[in-house]
Design a protein around this motif. Sequence first.
Motif, PDB file in Angstrom:
ATOM      1  N   GLN A  79       0.930  -1.262  -0.012  1.00 46.51           N
ATOM      2  CA  GLN A  79       0.071   0.004  -0.040  1.00 46.51           C
ATOM      3  C   GLN A  79       0.828   1.104   0.240  1.00 46.51           C
ATOM      4  N   PRO A  80       1.330   1.790  -1.245  1.00 48.16           N
ATOM      5  CA  PRO A  80       2.382   2.699  -1.135  1.00 48.16           C
ATOM      6  C   PRO A  80       1.679   3.917  -1.391  1.00 48.16           C
ATOM      7  N   GLU A  81       0.381   4.347  -1.087  1.00 48.66           N
ATOM      8  CA  GLU A  81      -0.273   5.565  -1.108  1.00 48.66           C
ATOM      9  C   GLU A  81       0.497   6.823  -0.546  1.00 48.66           C
ATOM     10  N   VAL A  82       0.963   6.614   0.564  1.00 53.57           N
ATOM     11  CA  VAL A  82       1.510   7.668   1.463  1.00 53.57           C
ATOM     12  C   VAL A  82       2.661   8.410   0.801  1.00 53.57           C
ATOM     13  N   THR A  83       3.423   7.503  -0.125  1.00 52.13           N
ATOM     14  CA  THR A  83       4.471   8.042  -0.992  1.00 52.13           C
ATOM     15  C   THR A  83       4.018   9.012  -1.943  1.00 52.13           C
ATOM     16  N   LEU A  84       2.677   9.084  -2.294  1.00 52.05           N
ATOM     17  CA  LEU A  84       2.124   9.822  -3.398  1.00 52.05           C
ATOM     18  C   LEU A  84       1.115  11.018  -2.600  1.00 52.05           C
ATOM     19  N   GLY A  85       1.421  11.028  -1.220  1.00 49.55           N
ATOM     20  CA  GLY A  85       0.646  12.167  -0.636  1.00 49.55           C
ATOM     21  C   GLY A  85      -0.950  11.907   0.033  1.00 49.55           C
ATOM     22  N   ILE A  86      -1.085  10.556  -0.320  1.00 48.92           N
ATOM     23  CA  ILE A  86      -2.696  10.110   0.073  1.00 48.92           C
ATOM     24  C   ILE A  86      -2.745   8.999   1.055  1.00 48.92           C
ATOM     25  N   CYS A  87      -3.659   8.780   1.234  1.00 45.94           N
ATOM     26  CA  CYS A  87      -3.918   7.229   2.305  1.00 45.94           C
ATOM     27  C   CYS A  87      -4.331   6.354   1.118  1.00 45.94           C
ATOM     28  N   PRO A  88      -4.432   5.170   1.780  1.00 45.32           N
ATOM     29  CA  PRO A  88      -5.097   3.894   0.777  1.00 45.32           C
ATOM     30  C   PRO A  88      -6.769   4.593   0.917  1.00 45.32           C
ATOM     31  N   GLY A  89      -7.513   4.253  -0.293  1.00 41.21           N
ATOM     32  CA  GLY A  89      -8.770   4.845  -0.468  1.00 41.21           C
ATOM     33  C   GLY A  89      -9.764   3.713  -1.046  1.00 41.21           C
ATOM     34  N   TRP A  90      -9.341   2.608  -1.188  1.00 42.32           N
ATOM     35  CA  TRP A  90     -10.178   1.724  -1.353  1.00 42.32           C
ATOM     36  C   TRP A  90     -10.569   0.529  -0.747  1.00 42.32           C
ATOM     37  N   GLY A  91     -10.632   0.657   0.682  1.00 38.86           N
ATOM     38  CA  GLY A  91     -10.876  -0.101   1.711  1.00 38.86           C
ATOM     39  C   GLY A  91      -9.433  -0.839   2.360  1.00 38.86           C
ATOM     40  N   GLY A  92      -8.192  -0.361   1.873  1.00 38.00           N
ATOM     41  CA  GLY A  92      -6.929  -0.922   2.427  1.00 38.00           C
ATOM     42  C   GLY A  92      -6.728  -0.713   3.888  1.00 38.00           C
ATOM     43  N   THR A  93      -6.969   0.409   4.492  1.00 41.90           N
ATOM     44  CA  THR A  93      -7.025   0.864   5.702  1.00 41.90           C
ATOM     45  C   THR A  93      -8.017  -0.050   6.835  1.00 41.90           C
ATOM     46  N   GLN A  94      -8.857  -0.597   6.120  1.00 42.18           N
ATOM     47  CA  GLN A  94      -9.950  -1.384   6.798  1.00 42.18           C
ATOM     48  C   GLN A  94      -9.869  -2.782   6.670  1.00 42.18           C
ATOM     49  N   ARG A  95      -9.742  -3.537   5.374  1.00 43.83           N
ATOM     50  CA  ARG A  95      -9.382  -4.935   4.990  1.00 43.83           C
ATOM     51  C   ARG A  95      -8.055  -5.577   5.618  1.00 43.83           C
ATOM     52  N   LEU A  96      -7.111  -4.525   5.391  1.00 48.52           N
ATOM     53  CA  LEU A  96      -5.604  -5.171   5.727  1.00 48.52           C
ATOM     54  C   LEU A  96      -5.644  -5.292   7.080  1.00 48.52           C
ATOM     55  N   LEU A  97      -6.029  -4.318   8.015  1.00 48.85           N
ATOM     56  CA  LEU A  97      -5.909  -4.552   9.527  1.00 48.85           C
ATOM     57  C   LEU A  97      -6.714  -5.958   9.725  1.00 48.85           C
TER      58      LEU A  97
END
Length: 251
Positions: free
Chosen positions: A129-147
């Motif tokens: 989930q490399p979104e933070v390297t682009l200045g954003i957070c995961p936006g398609w459920g990554g923060t919820q499903r991954l945990l």
Amino acid sequence: MAYLKVERDDQVVQITITRQEKLNAMNLAVMDEFISILDGLEKDSSRVIIITGDGTKAFSAGADIEYMSSIGPSDAEKYALRGHEVLNKIEKLEKPVIAAVNGYALGGGCELALSCDLRFASPNAYLGQPEVTLGICPGWGGTQRLLRIIGPARAKDLIFSGRKITAEEAFSMGLINKIFSSENLISETRSYAKTISKNSSFAIGVSKMLVNKGTDANLDTGLKLEIYSWAVCFSTKDREERMRKFVEKKL
């Protein structure tokens, strides 16, 4: 379909993203095609779905960064909502969905795999989930499903660092279920899918719902839902026939 190829082998359906030139990234057109296909699969006779990416370089490199680089908050919200619509459909489909990950599954590609019930990979797979390297957070459920799959500490590690992990590391933390050689990934995934397809589709659908609901329910609620669902299974002719064959030693 311009970007998705659908192949049927008996009761197993394989959906392949065919944007090799963009590492199978998912733009709005790809998501529209997914919605159309998934709507049809909800009602047809298929029993197991496989999702993969064309070629060996990428399962899916995720969201279309070229598109995202030119939009603002309003369009970004719409894009995320469309992504959630696709992945929620996959997660809630009353049929098992297997991700066959060959190559990169990054950002939205990793989130696509997370929405599937099982994840098989080749040794050359990389997930993250490399979104933070682009200045954003995961936006398609990554923060919820991954945990929910690997736990909050490991999820934070991957999200905060933005690092890519190998198939072996993903397997060690429970993110990947099985690893097959690149040349055998699809054939082994198909073989596994056919094994599932021999079982009761109703019972599998109910079991999938119970596990998904149990992720967020307390134990008492989950157990009560299980008892109700168990009883409902006894109302089907499929259960009656399978048990009769077992008793008669024909199963």
